[in-house]
Scaffold this active site. Sequence first.
Site, PDB file in Angstrom:
ATOM      1  N   CYS A 193      77.245  34.737  55.464  1.00 27.41           N
ATOM      2  CA  CYS A 193      77.166  35.981  56.138  1.00 27.41           C
ATOM      3  C   CYS A 193      75.714  36.610  56.251  1.00 27.41           C
ATOM      4  CB  CYS A 193      78.183  37.076  55.472  1.00 27.41           C
ATOM      5  SG  CYS A 193      77.918  37.167  53.809  1.00 27.41           S
ATOM      6  N   GLU A 196      83.791  43.748  55.341  1.00 24.62           N
ATOM      7  CA  GLU A 196      82.311  43.049  55.081  1.00 24.62           C
ATOM      8  C   GLU A 196      82.436  41.893  56.363  1.00 24.62           C
ATOM      9  OE1 GLU A 196      80.594  44.061  52.877  1.00 24.62           O
ATOM     10  OE2 GLU A 196      81.805  45.324  51.660  1.00 24.62           O
TER      11      GLU A 196
HETATM   12  P1  NAD Z   1      87.494  35.549  60.924  1.00 25.76           P
HETATM   13  O1  NAD Z   1      87.305  37.022  61.332  1.00 25.76           O
HETATM   14  O2  NAD Z   1      87.886  34.516  61.993  1.00 25.76           O
HETATM   15  O3  NAD Z   1      88.865  35.364  59.758  1.00 25.76           O
HETATM   16  C1  NAD Z   1      88.728  36.240  58.589  1.00 25.76           C
HETATM   17  C2  NAD Z   1      90.146  36.350  58.234  1.00 25.76           C
HETATM   18  O4  NAD Z   1      90.812  37.327  59.321  1.00 25.76           O
HETATM   19  C3  NAD Z   1      91.095  35.431  58.014  1.00 25.76           C
HETATM   20  O5  NAD Z   1      91.951  35.007  57.060  1.00 25.76           O
HETATM   21  C4  NAD Z   1      91.813  34.919  59.271  1.00 25.76           C
HETATM   22  O6  NAD Z   1      92.966  34.403  59.307  1.00 25.76           O
HETATM   23  C5  NAD Z   1      91.904  36.827  59.666  1.00 25.76           C
HETATM   24  N1  NAD Z   1      92.296  36.882  60.956  1.00 25.76           N
HETATM   25  C6  NAD Z   1      91.849  36.135  62.099  1.00 25.76           C
HETATM   26  N2  NAD Z   1      92.253  36.784  63.056  1.00 25.76           N
HETATM   27  C7  NAD Z   1      93.133  37.999  62.994  1.00 25.76           C
HETATM   28  C8  NAD Z   1      93.696  38.927  63.409  1.00 25.76           C
HETATM   29  N3  NAD Z   1      93.794  38.909  65.020  1.00 25.76           N
HETATM   30  N4  NAD Z   1      94.474  39.872  62.853  1.00 25.76           N
HETATM   31  C9  NAD Z   1      94.238  39.993  61.492  1.00 25.76           C
HETATM   32  N5  NAD Z   1      93.693  38.842  60.767  1.00 25.76           N
HETATM   33  C10 NAD Z   1      92.976  37.990  61.484  1.00 25.76           C
HETATM   34  O7  NAD Z   1      86.299  35.232  60.134  1.00 25.76           O
HETATM   35  P2  NAD Z   1      86.113  33.624  59.273  1.00 25.76           P
HETATM   36  O8  NAD Z   1      85.706  32.551  60.432  1.00 25.76           O
HETATM   37  O9  NAD Z   1      87.085  33.396  58.533  1.00 25.76           O
HETATM   38  O10 NAD Z   1      84.644  33.946  58.546  1.00 25.76           O
HETATM   39  C11 NAD Z   1      83.533  34.149  59.226  1.00 25.76           C
HETATM   40  C12 NAD Z   1      82.898  35.493  59.151  1.00 25.76           C
HETATM   41  O11 NAD Z   1      82.836  35.973  57.800  1.00 25.76           O
HETATM   42  C13 NAD Z   1      81.407  35.429  59.733  1.00 25.76           C
HETATM   43  O12 NAD Z   1      81.407  36.467  60.667  1.00 25.76           O
HETATM   44  C14 NAD Z   1      80.526  35.839  58.362  1.00 25.76           C
HETATM   45  O13 NAD Z   1      79.594  36.566  58.845  1.00 25.76           O
HETATM   46  C15 NAD Z   1      81.947  36.748  57.896  1.00 25.76           C
HETATM   47  N6  NAD Z   1      81.513  37.034  56.349  1.00 25.76           N
HETATM   48  C16 NAD Z   1      81.156  38.269  55.909  1.00 25.76           C
HETATM   49  C17 NAD Z   1      80.785  38.297  54.512  1.00 25.76           C
HETATM   50  C18 NAD Z   1      80.332  39.526  54.094  1.00 25.76           C
HETATM   51  O14 NAD Z   1      80.529  39.997  52.758  1.00 25.76           O
HETATM   52  N7  NAD Z   1      79.842  40.690  54.955  1.00 25.76           N
HETATM   53  C19 NAD Z   1      81.006  37.246  53.682  1.00 25.76           C
HETATM   54  C20 NAD Z   1      81.499  35.989  53.981  1.00 25.76           C
HETATM   55  C21 NAD Z   1      81.994  35.712  55.441  1.00 25.76           C
END
Ligand code: NAD
Length: 494
Positions: free
Chosen positions: A297, A263
């Site tokens: 999001c 997502e």
């Molecule tokens: P992010 O991708 O930076 O982090 C998400 C998760 O992934 C965190 O737990 C983080 O620690 C982990 N992560 C980061 N780098 C990683 C790596 N190299 N390997 C494995 N895991 C890793 O996202 P964010 O900044 O926490 O959230 C914002 C994003 O989430 C936005 O793009 C938003 O649109 C999206 N979002 C989507 C939905 C949906 O339902 N589609 C809902 C909420 C947020």
Amino acid sequence: MKTTKEEVFKRARAGQLWAGNLIDNYRDSGAKLENRTPIDDSLIGFIADGNAQDVEAAVLTARRTFVEGCWQNLSPQERKQVMLRWAELIEYHSEELAALDCIDAGKPITECLNTDMPATVETFYWYAEALDKMFGKVAPTGQQELGLIVQEPIGVVGAVLPWNFPAQMFAWKVAPALAAGNSVIVKPAELTTLSAYRMVELAYEAGVPKGALSLVYGLGEKVGEAIGRHNDIDIVSFTGSTDVGRLFLKYSAESNLKEIVLECGGKSPQIVFADADLDAAVPHIMASAFWNMSENCSCGSRLIVHESIHRKLLDKLVTAIADWKVGNPMDESVSIGPMIEKAHFEKVKSFIELSLQQGAKRVAGGKIHSELGSGWYIEPTIFDNVTPEMSLFQNEVFGPLLAVSTFSSDEEAITLANKTHYGLAASFYSQNVHRVMKVARQINAGTVSINGFSEGNITTPFGGFKQSGFGGKDNGLEAFEQYTQTKVIWMIHH
Ligand code: NAD
């Protein structure tokens, strides 16, 4: 005993909010990360700086619990009773959980109390109630055979969460995965950790076996990657950015081909046709664009307006901005708190500068409130004259910047709406039923809402098209089913 929001805020000021790994029991991984609130960048406590060994320990206990069957082999009615009890505890402690999310993410307390927590509680009740109403199928066979098609839990589920709706995203993943009988390992975002810890404590109190639900904290590159690459995790459900989502597909391909549900991000359009009821639309347009500081999001960050009503609508939006008070999110009258962290604040600021350089026209907002707390407070901002070539049209900002473009025909509106590589959500406004049916079909997005901003509700699957999502959905019975696998049992009579 209930903890009030004032008590949570007091503990935050004293630096006493901490969270550690919950694997079987509390597991101290030794190292700690500072936990600072975006409200004023003060230290509110520490969280565990987890690592691959912690993930290994969590997988061992999760697998053992799954194989022993003390959770998956409960009758659905017994599992339901535990899930219901957990839902009741979360409901009872809602104020505390809301305050934890407010302080952790800088989200307005009013939103945490009135939107996030009711939705979180509803999610737990809904999957608890659903789990003993899921039926398998019987294949159409002759008299000599009996073919059963049954759904079984998959095994060990990894849930990797974002920071923007901490309690709610936890619920969206954990409630269906656990209700289906799996063992679940949760990795919250490192920026928002506190409500997850409390909810897992409440799960144990409700009777969820410790091995069926573990919590591992830490950085994405350490803990997230270790989950993605683990050979004994069967499925990872990830919510976060598209770039990190892409990495999970790679982790899976390079390890055990675990299932991956993504997502990811969005750049959702809001189209306003000339026949729209503008006064009814304005509050929805504003909420879609600026709710949760636009750290959402499905944020409707692109407004695509028919040229004949463009001026009139902009005037109404500029007036409506006054109702969106920027300030300390602990204050109940505030709608816009700080950006989640300094790096993110700088990113949003750079989008403002780049948009001006690229020829967009700022028509409202954009003030940075450096006098408030951490200084990472940005007023809701509207940019006009935005074209598809501009960065603001194409890229997810995750901050309060609304990009306005105009169109002259329905075809042009649809082309503009679909002109990004995202496809999470869309909304549009029109009173013409024929146009409504046509446009709803032609927009490439997982959720299309008409004459209002909505992500649907717990009964409807939520997830994106194109680079907004892959492999499954949150919410609805679809989410429950994706944490199960299909087995055929074929019996031959002699
Ligand atoms: P992010 O991708 O930076 O982090 C998400 C998760 O992934 C965190 O737990 C983080 O620690 C982990 N992560 C980061 N780098 C990683 C790596 N190299 N390997 C494995 N895991 C890793 O996202 P964010 O900044 O926490 O959230 C914002 C994003 O989430 C936005 O793009 C938003 O649109 C999206 N979002 C989507 C939905 C949906 O339902 N589609 C809902 C909420 C947020």
